[in-house]
Design a protein around this motif. Structure first.
Motif, PDB file in Angstrom:
ATOM      1  N   MET A 244      15.722  -9.921 119.456  1.00 42.15           N
ATOM      2  CA  MET A 244      15.257  -8.459 119.352  1.00 42.15           C
ATOM      3  C   MET A 244      13.716  -8.328 119.282  1.00 42.15           C
ATOM      4  N   GLU A 245      13.718  -6.184 120.143  1.00 44.84           N
ATOM      5  CA  GLU A 245      12.372  -5.816 119.317  1.00 44.84           C
ATOM      6  C   GLU A 245      12.721  -4.862 117.973  1.00 44.84           C
ATOM      7  N   LEU A 246      11.974  -4.950 117.444  1.00 43.42           N
ATOM      8  CA  LEU A 246      11.299  -3.627 116.234  1.00 43.42           C
ATOM      9  C   LEU A 246      11.199  -2.664 116.387  1.00 43.42           C
ATOM     10  N   ALA A 247      11.741  -1.187 115.721  1.00 45.33           N
ATOM     11  CA  ALA A 247      11.482  -0.029 116.613  1.00 45.33           C
ATOM     12  C   ALA A 247      10.232   0.409 115.378  1.00 45.33           C
ATOM     13  N   LYS A 248       8.857   0.731 115.956  1.00 46.79           N
ATOM     14  CA  LYS A 248       8.468   1.227 115.828  1.00 46.79           C
ATOM     15  C   LYS A 248       8.259   2.863 114.841  1.00 46.79           C
TER      16      LYS A 248
END
Length: 49
Positions: free
Chosen positions: A1-5
């Protein structure tokens, strides 16, 4: 899962308590009301032009 910026914005609070942010749309600087509970964002045709 990619973290939100995350991004930080400076805003002003109007007399009515609305948060106002400065943005750029098509090269034009505009002031917009930031309403995180809004179901939609609306710009009138004059503003878009």
């Amino acid at each position: 899962m990619e973290l939100a910026k995350a991004t930080s914005l400076q805003f002003e609070v109007s007399e009515t308590g609305h948060q106002i942010v400065q943005a750029e749309i098509n090269g034009h600087t505009v002031r917009l009301i930031l309403d995180t509970a809004a179901g939609a964002s609306v710009l009138d045709r004059a503003c878009i032009k």
